[in-house]
Design a protein around this motif. Structure first.
Motif, PDB file in Angstrom:
ATOM      1  N   THR A 252      59.867 106.571   0.330  1.00 43.63           N
ATOM      2  CA  THR A 252      58.690 107.068  -0.377  1.00 43.63           C
ATOM      3  C   THR A 252      57.598 106.001  -0.362  1.00 43.63           C
ATOM      4  O   THR A 252      57.814 104.872   0.053  1.00 43.63           O
ATOM      5  N   GLY A 253      56.444 106.367  -0.825  1.00 44.70           N
ATOM      6  CA  GLY A 253      55.324 105.440  -0.842  1.00 44.70           C
ATOM      7  C   GLY A 253      54.429 105.620   0.365  1.00 44.70           C
ATOM      8  O   GLY A 253      54.783 106.269   1.348  1.00 44.70           O
ATOM      9  N   GLN A 254      53.245 105.031   0.281  1.00 45.40           N
ATOM     10  CA  GLN A 254      52.279 105.133   1.368  1.00 45.40           C
ATOM     11  C   GLN A 254      52.750 104.352   2.592  1.00 45.40           C
ATOM     12  O   GLN A 254      53.446 103.348   2.484  1.00 45.40           O
ATOM     13  N   LEU A 255      52.355 104.835   3.763  1.00 42.13           N
ATOM     14  CA  LEU A 255      52.680 104.161   5.009  1.00 42.13           C
ATOM     15  C   LEU A 255      52.090 102.753   5.014  1.00 42.13           C
ATOM     16  O   LEU A 255      50.914 102.560   4.706  1.00 42.13           O
ATOM     17  N   LYS A 256      52.912 101.772   5.356  1.00 41.98           N
ATOM     18  CA  LYS A 256      52.464 100.388   5.451  1.00 41.98           C
ATOM     19  C   LYS A 256      52.713  99.872   6.863  1.00 41.98           C
ATOM     20  O   LYS A 256      53.735 100.157   7.472  1.00 41.98           O
ATOM     21  N   ASN A 257      51.757  99.116   7.355  1.00 40.18           N
ATOM     22  CA  ASN A 257      51.872  98.504   8.665  1.00 40.18           C
ATOM     23  C   ASN A 257      52.348  97.066   8.480  1.00 40.18           C
ATOM     24  O   ASN A 257      51.677  96.258   7.828  1.00 40.18           O
ATOM     25  N   ILE A 258      53.525  96.745   9.024  1.00 41.80           N
ATOM     26  CA  ILE A 258      54.161  95.462   8.774  1.00 41.80           C
ATOM     27  C   ILE A 258      54.402  94.715  10.080  1.00 41.80           C
ATOM     28  O   ILE A 258      54.798  95.301  11.082  1.00 41.80           O
ATOM     29  N   LEU A 259      54.158  93.406  10.038  1.00 45.58           N
ATOM     30  CA  LEU A 259      54.517  92.521  11.137  1.00 45.58           C
ATOM     31  C   LEU A 259      55.670  91.643  10.683  1.00 45.58           C
ATOM     32  O   LEU A 259      55.637  91.084   9.578  1.00 45.58           O
ATOM     33  N   ILE A 260      56.681  91.497  11.528  1.00 43.64           N
ATOM     34  CA  ILE A 260      57.807  90.620  11.244  1.00 43.64           C
ATOM     35  C   ILE A 260      57.885  89.592  12.367  1.00 43.64           C
ATOM     36  O   ILE A 260      58.114  89.953  13.526  1.00 43.64           O
ATOM     37  N   THR A 261      57.672  88.328  12.039  1.00 45.73           N
ATOM     38  CA  THR A 261      57.804  87.276  13.052  1.00 45.73           C
ATOM     39  C   THR A 261      59.248  86.772  13.051  1.00 45.73           C
ATOM     40  O   THR A 261      59.939  86.823  12.044  1.00 45.73           O
ATOM     41  N   GLY A 262      59.696  86.293  14.201  1.00 44.70           N
ATOM     42  CA  GLY A 262      61.080  85.824  14.292  1.00 44.70           C
ATOM     43  C   GLY A 262      62.071  86.939  14.007  1.00 44.70           C
ATOM     44  O   GLY A 262      63.086  86.733  13.339  1.00 44.70           O
ATOM     45  N   ALA A 263      61.808  88.125  14.560  1.00 47.02           N
ATOM     46  CA  ALA A 263      62.553  89.318  14.178  1.00 47.02           C
ATOM     47  C   ALA A 263      63.980  89.375  14.679  1.00 47.02           C
ATOM     48  O   ALA A 263      64.767  90.200  14.215  1.00 47.02           O
ATOM     49  N   SER A 264      64.344  88.518  15.612  1.00 47.59           N
ATOM     50  CA  SER A 264      65.718  88.519  16.107  1.00 47.59           C
ATOM     51  C   SER A 264      66.584  87.475  15.413  1.00 47.59           C
ATOM     52  O   SER A 264      67.775  87.369  15.686  1.00 47.59           O
ATOM     53  N   GLY A 265      66.011  86.729  14.481  1.00 50.37           N
ATOM     54  CA  GLY A 265      66.726  85.647  13.824  1.00 50.37           C
ATOM     55  C   GLY A 265      67.621  86.113  12.690  1.00 50.37           C
ATOM     56  O   GLY A 265      67.750  87.305  12.399  1.00 50.37           O
ATOM     57  N   GLY A 266      68.231  85.148  12.015  1.00 49.81           N
ATOM     58  CA  GLY A 266      69.204  85.443  10.978  1.00 49.81           C
ATOM     59  C   GLY A 266      68.658  86.258   9.831  1.00 49.81           C
ATOM     60  O   GLY A 266      69.343  87.133   9.303  1.00 49.81           O
ATOM     61  N   VAL A 267      67.422  85.986   9.410  1.00 47.23           N
ATOM     62  CA  VAL A 267      66.780  86.781   8.359  1.00 47.23           C
ATOM     63  C   VAL A 267      65.997  87.931   8.971  1.00 47.23           C
ATOM     64  O   VAL A 267      66.045  89.062   8.492  1.00 47.23           O
ATOM     65  N   GLY A 268      65.272  87.654  10.032  1.00 47.92           N
ATOM     66  CA  GLY A 268      64.381  88.650  10.625  1.00 47.92           C
ATOM     67  C   GLY A 268      65.066  89.935  11.013  1.00 47.92           C
ATOM     68  O   GLY A 268      64.501  91.027  10.838  1.00 47.92           O
ATOM     69  N   HIS A 269      66.293  89.871  11.550  1.00 52.15           N
ATOM     70  CA  HIS A 269      66.948  91.102  12.010  1.00 52.15           C
ATOM     71  C   HIS A 269      67.327  91.997  10.837  1.00 52.15           C
ATOM     72  O   HIS A 269      67.402  93.217  10.982  1.00 52.15           O
ATOM     73  N   TYR A 270      67.552  91.413   9.658  1.00 51.71           N
ATOM     74  CA  TYR A 270      67.764  92.229   8.460  1.00 51.71           C
ATOM     75  C   TYR A 270      66.449  92.836   7.976  1.00 51.71           C
ATOM     76  O   TYR A 270      66.400  93.989   7.534  1.00 51.71           O
TER      77      TYR A 270
END
Length: 214
Positions: free
Chosen positions: A45-63
């Motif tokens: 739910t909620g309004q659509l948000k556009n998000i950038l995730i840096t380091g997305a394959s890392g230990g935190v990023g992939h979660y």
């Protein structure tokens, strides 16, 4: 499973020991960055948000990628070229090789401005690069503790201090049990070979979690 701060949650049979071991140190950070700092509702739910995730394959990023896609979000992610397919499989809508011109500039192909940046990458990124890609009220949520608050900027930098709670960890475990969240395991190493795990951790090419087994 135990998180730093001694928060614990029982591991169900559906979750392997290795998958469970990777969760407590990184999963709560991803969860709190999205739900508390960014205000994303993981029920979609909620309004659509556009998000950038840096380091997305890392230990935190992939979660972060997986949890973000439970909400109403469009996710652009950055990672190394060798991990693009992995990050895309986790649900990212767009994946940028951070070494390409677009990746270095953090430019999505949609050319949307980001409402939130969840910064997980260890590589240094100038504040000016973030700033030019943020929406009018955009925020950078820093999980690296490496960025400095730019007093000259109208945008807001949010350094994250993680407050570990058992209910958060239990929620993440339930998602894993239901198949809605997974731990990407880069490699496993016996405790007697822990130096190999550390070398893999520091070579900059690991994706997901590195597990040390006893």
């Amino acid at each position: 499973m135990e998180a730093p701060g001694f928060s614990t949650a029982a591991r169900p049979q559906e979750v392997s020991a290795a998958e469970g071991a990777g969760l407590p140190s990184s999963g709560p950070s991803a969860h709190q960055a999205l739900t508390q700092a960014a205000g994303i509702k993981l029920d979609g739910t909620g309004q659509l948000k556009n998000i950038l995730i840096t380091g997305a394959s890392g230990g935190v990023g992939h979660y972060v990628v997986q949890l973000a896609k439970l909400g109403n979000t469009h996710v652009t992610a950055t990672c190394g070229a060798c991990n693009i397919d992995i990050v895309r499989s986790l649900g990212a809508d767009e994946v940028l090789d951070y070494k390409t011109p677009d990746g270095t500039a953090l430019k999505s192909s949609s050319d949307w401005k980001y409402d939130f940046v969840i910064h997980c990458a260890s590589a240094g990124i100038p504040w000016s690069t973030f700033e030019q890609n943020l929406s009018a009220n955009g925020k950078v949520i820093d999980l690296t503790c490496a960025l400095q608050r730019p007093t000259f900027s109208k945008k807001q930098l949010v350094p994250m201090i993680i407050n570990l709670k058992r209910e958060n960890l239990e929620y993440l475990v339930e998602l894993m049990k239901e198949g809605k969240l997974k731990t990407v395991i880069d490699s496993k190493h016996h405790l007697s070979k822990a130096e190999y795990a550390w070398a893999r951790r520091t070579d900059g090419y690991a994706n997901g979690k590195i597990i040390v087994e006893i």
